[in-house]
Design a protein around this motif. Sequence first.
Motif, short mmCIF file in Angstrom:
data_model
loop_
_atom_site.label_atom_id
_atom_site.label_comp_id
_atom_site.label_asym_id
_atom_site.label_seq_id
_atom_site.Cartn_x
_atom_site.Cartn_y
_atom_site.Cartn_z
N ALA A 127 -6.22 -9.60 15.59
CA ALA A 127 -5.20 -9.81 14.56
C ALA A 127 -3.98 -8.98 14.95
O ALA A 127 -4.07 -8.09 15.80
N GLU A 128 -2.86 -9.27 14.34
CA GLU A 128 -1.66 -8.47 14.58
C GLU A 128 -0.82 -8.43 13.31
O GLU A 128 -0.87 -9.32 12.47
N ILE A 129 -0.08 -7.34 13.19
CA ILE A 129 0.78 -7.14 12.02
C ILE A 129 2.18 -6.79 12.49
O ILE A 129 2.36 -5.92 13.35
N GLN A 130 3.16 -7.45 11.92
CA GLN A 130 4.55 -7.17 12.27
C GLN A 130 5.01 -5.86 11.62
O GLN A 130 4.72 -5.59 10.45
N LEU A 131 5.71 -5.06 12.41
CA LEU A 131 6.21 -3.77 11.94
C LEU A 131 7.70 -3.90 11.62
O LEU A 131 8.46 -4.44 12.42
N ARG A 132 8.09 -3.41 10.45
CA ARG A 132 9.48 -3.58 9.99
C ARG A 132 10.09 -2.26 9.55
O ARG A 132 9.39 -1.36 9.08
N THR A 133 11.42 -2.20 9.69
CA THR A 133 12.20 -1.16 9.04
C THR A 133 12.89 -1.81 7.85
O THR A 133 13.53 -2.86 7.98
N LEU A 134 12.75 -1.20 6.69
CA LEU A 134 13.27 -1.76 5.44
C LEU A 134 14.36 -0.85 4.89
O LEU A 134 14.26 0.38 4.99
N TRP A 135 15.40 -1.44 4.29
CA TRP A 135 16.45 -0.64 3.67
C TRP A 135 17.06 -1.38 2.48
O TRP A 135 16.90 -2.59 2.33
N ARG A 136 17.72 -0.63 1.62
CA ARG A 136 18.40 -1.22 0.47
C ARG A 136 19.65 -1.98 0.94
O ARG A 136 20.32 -1.58 1.90
N THR A 137 19.94 -3.08 0.28
CA THR A 137 21.15 -3.83 0.58
C THR A 137 22.37 -2.92 0.42
O THR A 137 22.50 -2.21 -0.58
N ILE A 154 11.12 7.03 5.02
CA ILE A 154 9.94 6.98 4.15
C ILE A 154 8.81 6.43 5.01
O ILE A 154 8.90 5.32 5.55
N LEU A 155 7.75 7.21 5.14
CA LEU A 155 6.63 6.85 6.01
C LEU A 155 5.34 6.77 5.22
O LEU A 155 5.15 7.49 4.24
N LEU A 156 4.43 5.91 5.69
CA LEU A 156 3.12 5.77 5.06
C LEU A 156 2.19 6.85 5.61
O LEU A 156 2.01 6.97 6.82
N ARG A 157 1.62 7.64 4.72
CA ARG A 157 0.77 8.74 5.13
C ARG A 157 -0.48 8.24 5.86
O ARG A 157 -1.19 7.36 5.37
N VAL A 198 7.43 -0.08 7.40
CA VAL A 198 6.35 -0.75 6.69
C VAL A 198 5.76 -1.86 7.55
O VAL A 198 6.27 -2.19 8.62
N TYR A 199 4.66 -2.43 7.06
CA TYR A 199 4.03 -3.57 7.70
C TYR A 199 4.39 -4.84 6.93
O TYR A 199 4.42 -4.84 5.69
#
Length: 258
Positions: A127-137, A154-157, A198-199
């Motif tokens: 399986a694979e999961i796409q890794l993303r950087t997310l930000w506010r508009t 902001i990172l997931l512990r 995030v994923y």
Amino acid sequence: MGYLQHKMRLKLHCSLLALLLFSLLALPVWALETEQDYSVEPPLLLQWGFVHFPPLIYLDEEKKPKGDLAELMAAISLDSGIPYKAMLFPNIRAIFNLNQQQINFAIAAKSLVNNENNFLISRFPVAEIQLRTLWRTGTKPVHSIEDLMAKRLILLRGYTYGGIRAKVEQISENNFEVENHERALTALKFKRGDYAIVYKSASEYSMSMAAKTDFEYSIIGTVELFFILNAKVPYAEQIMQRLEAAFLRYQETLNVKN
């Protein structure tokens, strides 16, 4: 005369039976073990440790595993004939239990294991999961890890992000850690950081369950997941071979349906 012949045959049969039993008991333990037919009955229960990661894997209201990885595991178990027990752990605890050999199986990124010599890892990702950087508009867009230099993240512990976490932590500053994707989105919304790593599937699921907030994202990589089996499990190599073969058949079935 007939009575004496019958008595002699009975003694002979008893002697042969005693000799057969003695021969079996005299066999060394290793000889009995090597004669086990592994292809018929696998001597193992996979202890599959997983983390709450909807929609890929989570517990439903009846406390049963659900999601894509749960369906994959059920299909692989049915095809291979290898039973399993699914156990939910917090993320850091699941990683600890795997490396301390308190669970013997996982579907995870290679970067989670401390020493690959202690494990058998499938020859290919399952399986694979796409890794993303997310930000506010309204925040300046980023398109690579290097763009995150000196940014508040902001990172997931407990997540390794497929092995890039160490690099991210070196170039960023004032990182804010959270337990899950829901909290990552909340922290981003309330400006506890400028960007969240995030994923894809989990972040989209969390956004669908939360109040509407305008976020944008860029793709920064893909995390591949593998079967990871404790190498000390009896017949570990044969078990991994059966899991891999079952996965390939499962994949063919999906390709036919599509």
